[in-house]
Design a protein around this motif. Structure first.
Motif, PDB file in Angstrom:
ATOM      1  N   PHE A  88      -6.939   1.009 -14.948  1.00 40.53           N
ATOM      2  CA  PHE A  88      -6.568  -0.331 -14.490  1.00 40.53           C
ATOM      3  C   PHE A  88      -5.261  -0.282 -13.701  1.00 40.53           C
ATOM      4  O   PHE A  88      -5.107  -0.942 -12.668  1.00 40.53           O
ATOM      5  N   ARG A  89      -4.315   0.512 -14.199  1.00 40.55           N
ATOM      6  CA  ARG A  89      -3.021   0.621 -13.523  1.00 40.55           C
ATOM      7  C   ARG A  89      -3.192   1.210 -12.126  1.00 40.55           C
ATOM      8  O   ARG A  89      -2.602   0.739 -11.152  1.00 40.55           O
ATOM      9  N   ILE A  90      -4.008   2.257 -12.004  1.00 38.77           N
ATOM     10  CA  ILE A  90      -4.276   2.876 -10.696  1.00 38.77           C
ATOM     11  C   ILE A  90      -4.920   1.860  -9.757  1.00 38.77           C
ATOM     12  O   ILE A  90      -4.550   1.757  -8.581  1.00 38.77           O
ATOM     13  N   ALA A  91      -5.889   1.100 -10.267  1.00 41.52           N
ATOM     14  CA  ALA A  91      -6.565   0.098  -9.441  1.00 41.52           C
ATOM     15  C   ALA A  91      -5.577  -0.932  -8.909  1.00 41.52           C
ATOM     16  O   ALA A  91      -5.618  -1.308  -7.723  1.00 41.52           O
ATOM     17  N   ARG A  92      -4.682  -1.388  -9.773  1.00 42.78           N
ATOM     18  CA  ARG A  92      -3.702  -2.393  -9.335  1.00 42.78           C
ATOM     19  C   ARG A  92      -2.739  -1.805  -8.307  1.00 42.78           C
ATOM     20  O   ARG A  92      -2.346  -2.481  -7.347  1.00 42.78           O
ATOM     21  N   LEU A  93      -2.349  -0.559  -8.484  1.00 44.12           N
ATOM     22  CA  LEU A  93      -1.433   0.071  -7.531  1.00 44.12           C
ATOM     23  C   LEU A  93      -2.093   0.277  -6.165  1.00 44.12           C
ATOM     24  O   LEU A  93      -1.443   0.148  -5.123  1.00 44.12           O
ATOM     25  N   ILE A  94      -3.386   0.588  -6.170  1.00 40.55           N
ATOM     26  CA  ILE A  94      -4.110   0.674  -4.891  1.00 40.55           C
ATOM     27  C   ILE A  94      -4.081  -0.680  -4.198  1.00 40.55           C
ATOM     28  O   ILE A  94      -3.860  -0.768  -2.983  1.00 40.55           O
ATOM     29  N   GLN A  95      -4.281  -1.745  -4.972  1.00 43.31           N
ATOM     30  CA  GLN A  95      -4.213  -3.079  -4.378  1.00 43.31           C
ATOM     31  C   GLN A  95      -2.812  -3.387  -3.851  1.00 43.31           C
ATOM     32  O   GLN A  95      -2.656  -3.919  -2.746  1.00 43.31           O
ATOM     33  N   GLU A  96      -1.800  -3.056  -4.626  1.00 37.92           N
ATOM     34  CA  GLU A  96      -0.432  -3.350  -4.213  1.00 37.92           C
ATOM     35  C   GLU A  96      -0.044  -2.588  -2.951  1.00 37.92           C
ATOM     36  O   GLU A  96       0.729  -3.093  -2.126  1.00 37.92           O
ATOM     37  N   ARG A  97      -0.586  -1.380  -2.790  1.00 40.04           N
ATOM     38  CA  ARG A  97      -0.238  -0.553  -1.628  1.00 40.04           C
ATOM     39  C   ARG A  97      -1.361  -0.554  -0.586  1.00 40.04           C
ATOM     40  O   ARG A  97      -1.470   0.361   0.213  1.00 40.04           O
ATOM     41  N   SER A  98      -2.171  -1.603  -0.618  1.00 43.58           N
ATOM     42  CA  SER A  98      -3.373  -1.604   0.209  1.00 43.58           C
ATOM     43  C   SER A  98      -3.065  -1.566   1.703  1.00 43.58           C
ATOM     44  O   SER A  98      -3.759  -0.886   2.467  1.00 43.58           O
ATOM     45  N   ARG A  99      -2.053  -2.301   2.161  1.00 42.68           N
ATOM     46  CA  ARG A  99      -1.754  -2.295   3.603  1.00 42.68           C
ATOM     47  C   ARG A  99      -1.268  -0.915   4.035  1.00 42.68           C
ATOM     48  O   ARG A  99      -1.643  -0.409   5.098  1.00 42.68           O
ATOM     49  N   GLU A 100      -0.428  -0.313   3.235  1.00 48.83           N
ATOM     50  CA  GLU A 100       0.036   1.045   3.532  1.00 48.83           C
ATOM     51  C   GLU A 100      -1.141   2.012   3.610  1.00 48.83           C
ATOM     52  O   GLU A 100      -1.262   2.801   4.562  1.00 48.83           O
ATOM     53  N   LEU A 101      -2.022   1.953   2.638  1.00 41.90           N
ATOM     54  CA  LEU A 101      -3.164   2.868   2.591  1.00 41.90           C
ATOM     55  C   LEU A 101      -4.119   2.614   3.752  1.00 41.90           C
ATOM     56  O   LEU A 101      -4.656   3.562   4.340  1.00 41.90           O
ATOM     57  N   ALA A 102      -4.327   1.342   4.103  1.00 42.18           N
ATOM     58  CA  ALA A 102      -5.251   1.018   5.186  1.00 42.18           C
ATOM     59  C   ALA A 102      -4.746   1.558   6.518  1.00 42.18           C
ATOM     60  O   ALA A 102      -5.504   2.150   7.300  1.00 42.18           O
ATOM     61  N   VAL A 103      -3.472   1.367   6.796  1.00 39.45           N
ATOM     62  CA  VAL A 103      -2.909   1.860   8.063  1.00 39.45           C
ATOM     63  C   VAL A 103      -2.925   3.376   8.092  1.00 39.45           C
ATOM     64  O   VAL A 103      -3.290   3.993   9.105  1.00 39.45           O
ATOM     65  N   LEU A 104      -2.560   4.003   6.987  1.00 42.73           N
ATOM     66  CA  LEU A 104      -2.562   5.465   6.937  1.00 42.73           C
ATOM     67  C   LEU A 104      -3.970   6.018   7.128  1.00 42.73           C
ATOM     68  O   LEU A 104      -4.173   7.026   7.832  1.00 42.73           O
ATOM     69  N   GLU A 105      -4.959   5.357   6.526  1.00 40.93           N
ATOM     70  CA  GLU A 105      -6.348   5.796   6.672  1.00 40.93           C
ATOM     71  C   GLU A 105      -6.791   5.715   8.129  1.00 40.93           C
ATOM     72  O   GLU A 105      -7.437   6.634   8.644  1.00 40.93           O
ATOM     73  N   SER A 106      -6.462   4.619   8.799  1.00 35.93           N
ATOM     74  CA  SER A 106      -6.868   4.463  10.192  1.00 35.93           C
ATOM     75  C   SER A 106      -6.153   5.461  11.104  1.00 35.93           C
ATOM     76  O   SER A 106      -6.738   5.954  12.063  1.00 35.93           O
ATOM     77  N   LEU A 107      -4.890   5.750  10.815  1.00 30.18           N
ATOM     78  CA  LEU A 107      -4.168   6.743  11.604  1.00 30.18           C
ATOM     79  C   LEU A 107      -4.786   8.122  11.451  1.00 30.18           C
ATOM     80  O   LEU A 107      -4.960   8.859  12.429  1.00 30.18           O
TER      81      LEU A 107
END
Length: 477
Positions: A88-107
């Protein structure tokens, strides 16, 4: 009617918090890998994003030992209700860092930011939320009253959905009490290494998750390691066959999710405008870098002309360009190597007599881009109808009767997915029973949910990921 002109709406690349260098993650720490460092490239600009340390054979051994210790001493004996808290903690952290992860994924990958932002990252978080709910209920999953974890899982993921494929693999493994040694794809390692940061944020016990960047040699070391209990691989059929040969005769469990050449079947009673949207989503989502892409369109002969006209118009409105622009529909091809393969197969289609239509969109001066392409007058013997292109290329065939549609749809060595478009519910059920595919969508395409199992058979692999049945691959019931 002229197409709308859209002003650029770029997402800030600064959100990615890009670092100049990244390192393997072993035993809860980022370490200097013993392999030759690689440079990961932005496929939209061909610029170097970062230098990434890679693992050596000794690093693989160290990671497996760390995973074994964590499984034996901490993670395996831990009550499911406690493991669930970490997930659950990992899932919430993915949500909290979602914009960072999305931009990094697209780059790192080249996919449009709206797909990373709206599909990949939310679904990755959803997999951890869903499997966290299973962690203390495994005895009620119908897999025996007291199922046990297998131990250490070696996992190898592809470059088309880097973080999402990681979530598909790691979430069920951890929920079931296993520890993990995972190798991300050579061209897209960055979000996996940021996920390692998330594991530390979540205070996951050291050794439960280990991330080893590198090329195929690192994957081969993981597959061949004697103290790994299960291999999970998503990637090409050829590599999957090599892995199956390697683990044959050993005690290792194995699941494979491999290539596909899905048929998307449109009957004459289908709602054509809705079908066109489904066809476009089925083949041009993520530049066609989807193993279950609807790359073969089977259209009933009586509506083929009308459907093709609508389809070509719709494809001509797709916007190709900067993956970080929120208006972009088609991003960059992931690598020069993949772009070369797409071009070679498209050339073969023209040479064999298929009629090529390519969207008139302009291509950027830099980067690996390929305009959406539709082939008509395709015959089943052509390479574009048989080989997995893994790009924004659609082959259109026609049929007259439902039996002919089934015969043509099943005329492939693959068996991962299929789509059916018709208003008749009875026809949907009949077709679904006839099609040799692990997943069959009806009046939609590319719909995914953590609660629904996904996988194929024949040369598309075996085993399922997601849903209750996906837990079975990580349990010794």
């Amino acid at each position: 009617m002229p197409a709308f002109d859209y002003a650029p709406a770029p997402e800030s690349r600064d959100l990615a918090n890009l670092k100049p260098a990244y390192r393997p993650f072993i035993g809860g720490e980022f370490v200097d890998g013993g392999g030759e460092p690689l440079k990961t490239i932005n496929p939209a600009t061909e610029e170097v994003l970062a230098e990434v340390g890679t693992a050596s054979a000794s690093d693989v051994d160290t990671a497996v030992k760390a995973a074994r210790r964590a499984h034996t001493r901490v993670w395996g004996p831990m009550p499911g209700s406690e493991r669930a808290k970490y997930l659950f903690r990992i899932a919430r952290l993915i949500q909290e860092r979602s914009r960072e992860l999305a931009v990094l994924e697209s780059l790192d990958n080249g996919k449009p930011i709206k797909e990373s932002r709206d599909s990949d990252i939310p679904t990755a978080a959803a997999h951890f939320f869903y499997h966290a709910g299973w962690a203390d209920k495994l005895g009620y999953a119908g897999l025996g009253p007291d199922p046990k974890s297998l131990g250490v899982a070696g996992q190898i993921i592809p470059w088309n959905f880097p973080l999402l494929m990681l979530a598909w693999k790691i979430a069920p493994a951890l929920a079931c009490g296993n520890t993990v040694v995972l190798k991300p794809a050579e061209t897209t390692p960055l979000t996996a290494l940021v996920f390692a940061e998330i594991c530390r944020q979540a205070e996951l016990p050291p050794g439960v998750v280990n991330i080893l960047p590198g090329a195929g040699d690192v994957g081969a070391e993981i597959v061949g390691h004697g103290d790994i209990d299960k291999i999970a691989f998503t990637g090409s059929t050829d590599v999957g066959k090599e892995i199956q040969r390697s683990v044959a005769g050993t005690r290792k469990r194995l699941t494979l999710e491999l290539g596909g050449k899905a048929a998307n079947v449109v009957f004459d009673d289908a709602p054509l405008d809705q079908a066109v949207e489904g066809i476009v989503n089925g083949i041009f989502f993520n530049q066609g870098h989807v193993c279950c892409a609807g790359s073969r369109l089977l259209v009933q002969e009586s509506i083929a002309g009308e459907l093709l006209e609508k389809l070509r118009y719709r494809v001509s409105t797709l916007r190709l360009g900067d993956p970080l622009d929120k208006n972009t529909d088609i991003g960059a091809i992931n690598s020069a190597e993949q772009l070369g393969r797409i071009r070679e197969l498209v050339d073969s289609g023209e040479h064999e007599g298929a009629q090529r239509w390519t969207s008139p969109c302009s291509l950027p001066d830099k980067g690996f881009f390929f305009a959406p392409t539709v082939f008509s007058d395709v015959h089943q013997s052509m390479r574009i109808a048989r080989d997995e292109i893994f790009g924004p290329v659609l082959s259109v065939l026609t049929f007259r009767t439902p039996d002919e549609a089934v015969t043509k749809a099943n005329n492939t060595p693959y068996g991962l997915s299929a789509g059916i478009w018709t208003e008749k519910g009875s026809r949907i059920l009949w077709m679904a029973n006839q099609l040799r595919a692990g997943v069959v969508w009806a009046n939609t395409f590319n719909r995914f949910d953590p609660t629904a199992p996904f996988g194929g058979y024949r040369e598309s692999g075996f085993g399922r990921e997601g849903g209750r049945i996906g837990l079975e691959a990580y349990l010794d019931a």
